[in-house]
Motif scaffolding. Structure first.
Motif, PDB file in Angstrom:
ATOM      1  N   GLU A   2      56.737 -19.270  -2.141  1.00 55.78           N
ATOM      2  CA  GLU A   2      57.352 -18.045  -2.646  1.00 55.78           C
ATOM      3  C   GLU A   2      56.918 -17.781  -4.087  1.00 55.78           C
ATOM      4  OE1 GLU A   2      61.523 -17.973  -2.119  1.00 55.78           O
ATOM      5  OE2 GLU A   2      61.401 -17.652   0.045  1.00 55.78           O
ATOM      6  N   SER A  43      52.860 -13.364   1.373  1.00 56.56           N
ATOM      7  CA  SER A  43      54.247 -12.881   1.416  1.00 56.56           C
ATOM      8  C   SER A  43      54.610 -12.359   2.803  1.00 56.56           C
ATOM      9  CB  SER A  43      54.461 -11.784   0.358  1.00 56.56           C
ATOM     10  OG  SER A  43      53.547 -10.725   0.532  1.00 56.56           O
ATOM     11  N   TYR A  82      58.535 -12.537   2.563  1.00 55.89           N
ATOM     12  CA  TYR A  82      59.032 -12.231   1.212  1.00 55.89           C
ATOM     13  C   TYR A  82      58.860 -10.729   0.974  1.00 55.89           C
ATOM     14  CZ  TYR A  82      60.091 -13.543  -3.650  1.00 55.89           C
ATOM     15  OH  TYR A  82      60.676 -13.695  -4.887  1.00 55.89           O
TER      16      TYR A  82
END
Length: 696
Positions: A281, A314, A319
């Motif tokens: 992340e 991502s 994310y």
């Protein structure tokens, strides 16, 4: 004084660093020796869990291995406390490795085990960790509820470790919710608690969180100060991961302060460590920071390289916030490279994720607001009931004892009345906080209309851009033909004149459609500006037509299968009207969007042969008033609900599809902002008409 104290702590750390690192290694070695000589199975389970806890911050893979060994052994001997504790350490280990699905599975199992053992503190620890995982997954409402539950138990049991951990989680949560005042209160409290416990890793993380708070708040100098402190403390702790996390945030501040070259160097250092640690992340975030810094130095190729890496990673880990930011950077980078097709594609992705995240955050803030309101009502009701019970008891005692104790009863009643006054004061304070939170949601609802408008504009602007591109390509071919004819020994003047005529017509078309695209962009910029509060002469016929078209294209951008007929019936006799165009545009956009939603719902839920979705707007000058009537032939509104339609937070849409603030804001803009009226007439199953009347 606080800064001087923290500086003193940092200096002391530098003096005692070697001892602290050796102490951590010594602890793990000591626990390993104890494990080797422990004879009982339950004792071995406990030592394995201790080793997992000791390895959490230094070796996440080892923490996972120790936890798995502990769980297997505890299950083999049916050691229930060990099973629950091993499941908890496994959940924490998987959450540190960003494997949130497995983390939640083990944490829920641990919570069930602690509940069966009637271990309320164990349940609270699970709730605290689940709150942290919910924050990482973007489920802020769940994180808020779990954090509050964990904090109540921790305070009842006076568990200082759990109290400070939960304060840190709630501080981070309120940063994400944009409530910086409450976030600062939680983080400052957590910082004091971490310092008293001499938990320097948590101090380092809290410094980083405070930096993020001030960066988002728009104070880059304070943000950089906290990031620098976090980096120095991480260096003293010899913790490269904590330093890399702070450096990735520092690079973002350096870019915002106009120092992109420094940001690139800082982001490079951060990424080297993060890639080695596998902190996915933070890697995705740091790559976005690097891409933005590269773009600021006009290195579009490098910006595309890092932006694409961030976008791919991502998407793999889900994310959404970084997908949104990476899409925006890629759109800008491809535009710099004149690759407008890819730029348009990524701009559409940015708009979609931005709308989704904005709507989700608004709904979650509303959920938290409702939870607070419900808790406040329950607390007030409980206090009032306790007061009533106490008064009943006092009356009974007074009747039994008689007049001789009248003075004592009077004194008790006086104290009861004073307590009631305090209770009412607390309730008024909670109502004021509730009102402030509602105002914040109202502001966000105003911003949400910009997402709807942008989707419509992006969909509509593609048409003139397609014409410009097509005519430009044909014009290039015409120029090539003119050049070929010119170089012939005997050029044909008539053919040359025809080619030049065609070229002139193409250039006129390019100018015409370019002007259309320019007018759309000007309209978008005008809508995105904050309202000045000043009225200006406005063509209501043109304003109604423009926003009707944009609302339709906004819905079409989300659902390509939807089609509807729409038109504006203008009044040529109506001259310019003094209004606030940005505010009135938001009202029209909201009413049009609701109208198209209604006809789309009727088409999906009650399909009828021959039904044609239709939305119309009529503009008229009647009795010195500008009247706008917006009609649809959609689902209509039940008569029992019409009286509530303009109330804040009331909506007829399904849960999760509306905040109930749009019509309330529209009503306030028309009645309070313009001194007009907004009425509704609806028949269920037939359609709805909204009538706006504005003084001319």
């Amino acid at each position: 004084m606080r800064r001087q104290w923290l500086l003193g702590v940092t200096c002391l750390l530098l003096l005692t660093l070697g001892y602290r690192v050796r102490a951590q290694d010594s602890l793990i070695r000591a626990l390993t020796r104890q494990l080797a000589i422990t004879k009982t199975d339950t004792g071995r389970v406990n030592r394995l869990i201790d080793l997992a806890n000791a390895s959490t911050d230094t070796n996440r893979v080892s923490a996972l291995q120790y936890s798995n060994e502990a769980l297997a052994l505890a299950r083999a001997i049916n050691y229930k406390p060990g099973i629950a504790m091993a499941q908890f350490t496994l959940g924490r280990a998987y959450s540190n490795l960003n494997n949130y699905d497995r983390a939640v599975s083990y944490l829920n199992a641990a919570g069930d085990g602690f509940s069966q053992l009637q271990d309320s503190l164990g349940v609270a620890r699970v709730q605290s960790r689940l709150a942290w995982v919910s924050i990482q997954r973007g489920d802020y409402a769940t994180a808020f509820e779990l954090g509050q539950q964990s904090l109540r138990v921790a305070e009842q049991r006076n568990d200082l470790l759990l109290i400070r951990q939960t304060h840190s989680h709630l501080g981070s949560l309120h940063i994400l919710l944009g409530d910086y005042t409450l976030a600062l209160e939680f983080l400052t409290t957590a910082m004091d608690e971490h310092e008293r416990a001499n938990d320097l890793r948590s101090v380092c993380r809290t410094l980083n969180a405070l930096g993020e708070l001030y960066r988002l708040k728009g104070d880059p100098e304070k943000a950089q100060n906290y990031y620098d402190k976090s980096i120095r403390l991480a260096e003293s702790l010899q913790n490269p991961l904590l330093r890399a996390e702070a450096e990735s945030n520092l690079a973002a501040v350096e870019t915002e302060q106009g120092q992109p070259l420094a940001a690139i160097r800082t982001a490079h250092r951060s990424l080297r460590v993060l890639l080695a640690e596998g902190a996915y992340e933070v890697i995705a975030w740091a790559q976005t920071v690097m891409a933005r810094a590269q773009l600021a130095t006009n290195r579009a190729d490098s910006a595309v390289y890092y932006g694409q890496k961030s976008w791919n990673l991502s998407r793999q880990i889900g994310y959404k916030e970084v997908i949104r930011d990476a899409s925006q950077i890629l759109a800008q980078s491809y535009a710099r490279q004149n690759d407008y097709q890819r730029a348009y594609q990524y701009q559409q992705t940015f708009i979609a994720y931005n709308d989704t995240l904005l709507g989700a955050q608004t709904r979650q803030q509303l959920t938290i607001l409702q939870q607070n309101a419900k808790a406040a009502e329950q607390q007030a009701a409980a206090i009032l009931q306790a007061e009533e019970d106490q008064r009943q008891q006092q009356r009974l005692i007074g009747a039994l004892i008689g007049l001789g104790l009248l003075g004592v009863v009077a004194l008790v009643l006086w104290r009861s009345n004073r307590q009631q006054t305090r209770t009412n004061a607390q309730l008024r304070q909670q109502q004021a906080e509730l009102k402030a939170a509602q105002n914040q949601l109202i502001q966000q609802e105003k911003l949400a209309s910009l997402g709807e408008l942008t989707a419509g504009i992006a969909h509509e602007i593609q048409n003139p851009l397609n014409f410009v591109n097509n005519f430009a390509e044909v014009s290039v071919e015409l120029i090539d033909e003119i050049a070929d004819e010119h170089h012939k020994p005997n050029p044909d003047p008539q053919l040359t004149d025809e080619l030049l005529t065609d070229l002139r017509q193409n250039l006129q078309k390019i100018s015409q459609h370019g002007g259309r695209a320019s007018s759309i962009v000007r309209g978008m910029l005008q809508h995105s500006r904050a309202s000045s509060g000043q009225r200006e002469p406005t063509d209501l016929n043109a304003l109604c037509e423009e926003y009707l078209r944009l609302a339709y294209h906004g819905l079409r951008a989300k659902d390509k299968t939807f089609n509807a007929s729409f038109q504006v019936d203008p009044d040529p006799a109506l001259g310019p009207v003094q209004v606030m165009p940005q505010d009135l545009g938001r009202v029209l956009l909201n009413l049009y969007t609701n109208a198209f939603y209604a006809v789309q719902s009727r088409q999906k839920t009650t399909p009828t042969a021959g039904y044609q979705p239709e939305v119309t707007a009529q503009v008229r000058l009647e009795n010195d008033q500008a009247v706008i009537r917006i009609r649809d032939n959609g689902t209509g509104i039940p008569a029992a609900l019409l009286s509530k339609i303009f109330q804040p937070f009331f909506t007829t849409k399904p849960t999760g599809e509306g905040t109930g603030l749009g019509l309330s804001l529209a009503y306030d803009i028309i009645t309070k902002g313009h001194g007009g009226t907004l009425d509704v007439d609806s028949h269920e199953g037939q359609g709805t008409t909204f009538t706006l009347k504005l003084p001319t």
